[in-house]
Design a protein around this motif. Structure first.
Motif, mmCIF file in Angstrom:
data_model
loop_
_atom_site.group_PDB
_atom_site.id
_atom_site.type_symbol
_atom_site.label_atom_id
_atom_site.label_comp_id
_atom_site.label_asym_id
_atom_site.label_seq_id
_atom_site.Cartn_x
_atom_site.Cartn_y
_atom_site.Cartn_z
ATOM 1 N N LEU A 131 0.673 -1.418 -0.225
ATOM 2 C CA LEU A 131 0.475 0.503 0.154
ATOM 3 C C LEU A 131 0.946 1.114 -0.078
ATOM 4 O O LEU A 131 1.854 1.192 0.634
ATOM 5 C CB LEU A 131 -1.081 -0.145 1.464
ATOM 6 C CG LEU A 131 -1.810 -0.899 1.295
ATOM 7 C CD1 LEU A 131 -2.483 -0.600 2.675
ATOM 8 C CD2 LEU A 131 -3.785 -0.283 0.118
ATOM 9 N N ARG A 132 0.614 2.459 -0.306
ATOM 10 C CA ARG A 132 1.380 4.092 -0.189
ATOM 11 C C ARG A 132 -0.174 4.634 -0.059
ATOM 12 O O ARG A 132 -0.903 5.280 -0.212
ATOM 13 C CB ARG A 132 1.311 4.470 -1.796
ATOM 14 C CG ARG A 132 2.122 5.330 -1.635
ATOM 15 C CD ARG A 132 2.577 5.839 -3.088
ATOM 16 N NE ARG A 132 3.714 7.292 -3.019
ATOM 17 C CZ ARG A 132 3.401 7.906 -4.076
ATOM 18 N NH1 ARG A 132 2.737 8.195 -4.946
ATOM 19 N NH2 ARG A 132 4.480 8.184 -4.137
ATOM 20 N N LEU A 133 0.636 4.800 1.198
ATOM 21 C CA LEU A 133 -0.215 5.865 1.769
ATOM 22 C C LEU A 133 0.203 7.578 1.344
ATOM 23 O O LEU A 133 1.329 7.658 1.372
ATOM 24 C CB LEU A 133 0.358 5.736 3.542
ATOM 25 C CG LEU A 133 -0.704 4.556 4.349
ATOM 26 C CD1 LEU A 133 -0.205 4.968 6.025
ATOM 27 C CD2 LEU A 133 -1.419 4.294 3.907
ATOM 28 N N SER A 134 -0.376 8.695 1.039
ATOM 29 C CA SER A 134 -0.479 9.880 1.845
ATOM 30 C C SER A 134 -0.713 10.401 2.218
ATOM 31 O O SER A 134 -1.955 10.467 2.996
ATOM 32 C CB SER A 134 -0.831 10.099 0.347
ATOM 33 O OG SER A 134 -0.802 9.454 -1.377
ATOM 34 N N CYS A 135 0.011 11.946 2.810
ATOM 35 C CA CYS A 135 -0.253 12.700 3.602
ATOM 36 C C CYS A 135 -0.054 14.135 3.098
ATOM 37 O O CYS A 135 0.656 15.015 3.085
ATOM 38 C CB CYS A 135 0.229 12.746 4.278
ATOM 39 S SG CYS A 135 -0.518 13.403 5.883
ATOM 40 N N ALA A 136 -1.349 14.755 2.683
ATOM 41 C CA ALA A 136 -1.325 15.897 2.590
ATOM 42 C C ALA A 136 -1.938 17.276 2.968
ATOM 43 O O ALA A 136 -2.735 17.116 3.916
ATOM 44 C CB ALA A 136 -2.851 16.013 1.303
ATOM 45 N N ALA A 137 -0.739 17.963 2.978
ATOM 46 C CA ALA A 137 -0.724 19.169 3.532
ATOM 47 C C ALA A 137 -1.618 20.495 3.457
ATOM 48 O O ALA A 137 -1.204 21.018 2.198
ATOM 49 C CB ALA A 137 0.097 19.648 4.429
ATOM 50 N N ASN A 149 3.408 19.729 -1.389
ATOM 51 C CA ASN A 149 3.103 19.445 0.394
ATOM 52 C C ASN A 149 2.535 18.241 0.722
ATOM 53 O O ASN A 149 1.449 18.591 1.742
ATOM 54 C CB ASN A 149 2.664 20.754 0.545
ATOM 55 C CG ASN A 149 2.253 21.306 1.646
ATOM 56 O OD1 ASN A 149 3.671 21.489 1.797
ATOM 57 N ND2 ASN A 149 1.636 22.463 2.262
ATOM 58 N N THR A 150 3.458 17.259 0.742
ATOM 59 C CA THR A 150 3.019 15.772 0.228
ATOM 60 C C THR A 150 3.852 14.686 1.566
ATOM 61 O O THR A 150 4.622 15.426 0.351
ATOM 62 C CB THR A 150 2.035 15.652 -0.669
ATOM 63 O OG1 THR A 150 0.846 15.948 -0.756
ATOM 64 C CG2 THR A 150 1.804 13.950 -0.680
ATOM 65 N N VAL A 151 3.703 14.054 2.056
ATOM 66 C CA VAL A 151 4.854 12.967 2.671
ATOM 67 C C VAL A 151 3.746 11.631 2.656
ATOM 68 O O VAL A 151 2.728 11.664 2.029
ATOM 69 C CB VAL A 151 5.022 13.330 4.555
ATOM 70 C CG1 VAL A 151 3.703 12.950 4.810
ATOM 71 C CG2 VAL A 151 5.735 12.122 4.457
ATOM 72 N N TYR A 152 4.533 10.957 1.838
ATOM 73 C CA TYR A 152 4.400 9.715 1.153
ATOM 74 C C TYR A 152 4.808 8.225 2.457
ATOM 75 O O TYR A 152 5.299 8.574 3.312
ATOM 76 C CB TYR A 152 4.711 9.241 0.279
ATOM 77 C CG TYR A 152 4.374 10.268 -0.805
ATOM 78 C CD1 TYR A 152 4.983 11.238 -1.257
ATOM 79 C CD2 TYR A 152 3.132 9.930 -1.082
ATOM 80 C CE1 TYR A 152 4.936 12.438 -1.933
ATOM 81 C CE2 TYR A 152 2.385 11.098 -2.376
ATOM 82 C CZ TYR A 152 3.599 12.588 -2.576
ATOM 83 O OH TYR A 152 2.645 12.618 -3.553
ATOM 84 N N LEU A 153 4.064 7.005 2.376
ATOM 85 C CA LEU A 153 4.600 6.527 3.592
ATOM 86 C C LEU A 153 4.535 4.652 2.035
ATOM 87 O O LEU A 153 3.476 4.233 2.361
ATOM 88 C CB LEU A 153 3.981 5.432 4.337
ATOM 89 C CG LEU A 153 4.371 4.933 4.796
ATOM 90 C CD1 LEU A 153 5.970 4.867 5.675
ATOM 91 C CD2 LEU A 153 3.720 4.396 6.652
#
Length: 124
Positions: A18-24, A77-81
């Protein structure tokens, strides 16, 4: 004020990815350290990974080292896992967090902003 929104969670079989995204939003987090934490059912929230503002300094929990990869795109403005070789014990709610300091940090209490979390469920 910074708002963080995670996405990309879901149900996956063991061994999957899975690839998680986090948008600020609200303001740029280009100078912020960012992190991922998770909370399994009945357990306390725990550190997963963290990245410095430049991406040049990264840390992982031993339990995910070699399987997970954190990255960031400051232009978005995004971090991924990226999570590979998932195991049932990776199941939990995954949270991203931002701190008003450029460096990475494994400690939960230094983060200033938190997302609402995204559920990851790994079936055996």
């Amino acid at each position: 004020q910074v708002q963080l929104v995670e996405s990309g969670g879901g149900l996956v079989q063991a061994g999957g990815s899975l690839r998680l995204s986090c948008a600020a939003s609200g303001r740029t987090v280009i100078t912020y350290g960012l992190g991922w934490f998770r909370q399994a059912p009945g357990k306390e929230r725990e550190f997963v990974s963290t990245i410095s503002w430049s991406g040049g300094s990264i840390y992982y929990a031993d339990s995910v080292k070699g399987r997970f990869t954190i990255s960031r795109d400051n232009a978005k403005n995004t971090v991924y896992l990226q999570m590979n070789s998932l195991k049932p014990e990776d199941t939990g709610v995954y949270y991203c967090a931002a701190r008003r300091s450029a460096g990475p940090d494994t400690r939960e209490n230094v983060y200033d902003y938190w997302g609402q979390g995204t559920q990851v469920t790994v079936s055996s």
